[in-house]
Enzyme design. Structure first.
Site, PDB file in Angstrom:
ATOM      1  N   HIS A  98       0.866 -54.107  -1.532  1.00 26.58           N
ATOM      2  CA  HIS A  98       0.022 -54.264  -2.714  1.00 26.58           C
ATOM      3  C   HIS A  98      -0.816 -53.016  -3.007  1.00 26.58           C
ATOM      4  O   HIS A  98      -1.352 -52.885  -4.106  1.00 26.58           O
ATOM      5  CB  HIS A  98      -0.876 -55.509  -2.582  1.00 26.58           C
ATOM      6  CG  HIS A  98      -2.063 -55.350  -1.688  1.00 26.58           C
ATOM      7  ND1 HIS A  98      -2.089 -55.778  -0.379  1.00 26.58           N
ATOM      8  CD2 HIS A  98      -3.288 -54.817  -1.924  1.00 26.58           C
ATOM      9  CE1 HIS A  98      -3.265 -55.532   0.146  1.00 26.58           C
ATOM     10  NE2 HIS A  98      -4.014 -54.941  -0.760  1.00 26.58           N
ATOM     11  N   ASP A 129       3.900 -57.846   2.944  1.00 31.81           N
ATOM     12  CA  ASP A 129       2.876 -56.942   2.400  1.00 31.81           C
ATOM     13  C   ASP A 129       2.820 -55.614   3.139  1.00 31.81           C
ATOM     14  O   ASP A 129       1.746 -55.122   3.485  1.00 31.81           O
ATOM     15  CB  ASP A 129       1.501 -57.613   2.402  1.00 31.81           C
ATOM     16  CG  ASP A 129       0.542 -56.941   1.413  1.00 31.81           C
ATOM     17  OD1 ASP A 129       1.004 -56.103   0.619  1.00 31.81           O
ATOM     18  OD2 ASP A 129      -0.666 -57.251   1.442  1.00 31.81           O
ATOM     19  N   SER A 211      -7.551 -52.040   2.593  1.00 32.58           N
ATOM     20  CA  SER A 211      -6.151 -52.424   2.726  1.00 32.58           C
ATOM     21  C   SER A 211      -5.269 -51.226   3.037  1.00 32.58           C
ATOM     22  O   SER A 211      -5.365 -50.177   2.389  1.00 32.58           O
ATOM     23  CB  SER A 211      -5.647 -53.060   1.429  1.00 32.58           C
ATOM     24  OG  SER A 211      -5.956 -54.418   1.385  1.00 32.58           O
TER      25      SER A 211
END
Length: 360
Positions: A98, A129, A211
């Site tokens: 993402h 992910d 992230s």
């Protein structure tokens, strides 16, 4: 400007945010690969005792940060900023799917500074992910050392490193709060949904921009990839509840992408169906509607057909696609499960299904 991706975990009434700034459980897989320059160092973790008091613990923090921070990069896309970890000296960088958002060209800035470097997307594994990108300029890269997340213990002190809210090279501290969580992320910004089995729960603050960065133990080894932060629908942000992809999983997927250009063995179970959510007359979800089957796949072989509704697996209700994915994530390819079906005629039946493998 920060961007986030909301995700839900059905076992708790909580929303999780995938943190890209400006932007069953399955068994952990040991990192694979031969000892070449294309394979990162993978070392068993052993957190040192902070018995020397605050001064010794502070010195340990300083040493770990000095060791790991040069391996953390800032990734810039047209949508915003995120983090990544230098995987090897050949220029491969591990991050979240993402974070890259499917973009083919990106910019990378080292924590040590310097001009932005052009990077291209090698491939993504949206279901987990994860993504690998590659920079053109490999000069001065410092690959991270990866530890084995299978050796983690609840209570271990960890540090989260990344670029939260665009503040490059930031470090937060916490502990491993729990192991073996299964959490799912809904799609956002054009990113497909993902489910992370065996996720590491940590109290180290995970903010937008963390992230794709690193969750690190006190030996300076990366043991997780910070990916999600929890938010309560009623109370807002839930401080101290964040989730990371285990390093064993991340390095296994990354090594496959580096070697083969794609994931050739996901180690994850699949039914071989594409589904939507079926609702009753009041609009409440009652199961997952089978929209398409993989010819010769697990569901097809078991006699499941388009239009059937999957109500439960092994007695666990599957009211929506997210729950179905989480249930499957707790199984291995080859497992046989009991799938309860609701047919278009209104009849119900339970059929045994031998699970296949989720493709990369």
């Amino acid at each position: 400007m920060a961007r986030s991706r909301t995700v839900t975990r059905t076992a708790a009434a909580m929303t999780l945010l995938a943190c890209a700034a400006c932007g069953g459980p399955i068994t952990d897989m040991a990192a694979k690969g031969s000892a070449t320059t294309r394979t990162p160092s993978v070392t068993a973790t052993a957190t040192p005792s902070p018995g020397g008091g605050p001064a010794q613990l502070e010195a340990t923090y300083e040493q770990v940060i000095k060791k790991v921070l040069p391996s953390i990069v800032q990734i810039t896309t047209s949508q915003g900023l995120g983090s990544g970890i230098i995987y090897d000296k050949d220029g491969h960088i591990l991050t979240n799917a993402h974070v890259v958002g499917g973009e083919e060209e990106l910019s990378v800035t080292l924590a040590t500074g310097g001009k932005k470097r052009t990077a291209r997307l090698l491939n993504v594994f949206p279901a987990g992910d994860l993504a690998v990108i590659k920079v053109d300029n490999t000069q001065g890269l410092t690959p991270a050392s990866f530890g084995r997340s299978s050796d983690l213990k609840v209570g271990q002190i960890v540090l989260a490193m990344g670029n939260p809210l665009g503040y490059s090279g930031s470090v937060t501290q916490g502990i491993v709060s729990a192991l073996g969580r299964t959490v799912s992320g809904s799609g956002g910004q054009g990113t497909p949904s993902s489910t992370i089995p065996n996720a590491i729960q940590t109290s180290a603050p995970i903010n937008p921009g963390n992230s794709g960065g690193a969750l690190v133990d006190l030996t300076g080894h990366v043991i997780g990839i910070p990916t999600l932060a929890a938010v309560s629908p009623e109370l807002g942000a839930a401080p101290g509840i964040g989730f990371a992809i285990p390093s064993d999983t991340a390095t296994d997927i990354a090594s496959q992408i580096v070697k083969h250009g794609k994931v050739v063995n996901s180690h994850r179970a699949a039914l071989g169906v594409q589904v939507g959510t079926a609702v009753d007359a009041l609009g409440s979800p009652v199961g997952v509607l089978v929209g398409r089957l993989t010819r010769g796949g697990s569901a097809d072989k078991a006699g499941i057909r388009t239009g059937d509704v999957i109500v439960s697996i092994d007695g666990t209700p599957t009211p929506d696609a997210t729950t179905l994915t989480e249930v499957l994530a707790r199984h291995q390819p080859g497992d046989t499960v009991k799938v309860k079906l609701l047919y278009p005629s209104g009849r119900e039946s339970t059929v045994p299904v031998t699970l296949g493998e989720l493709s990369g």
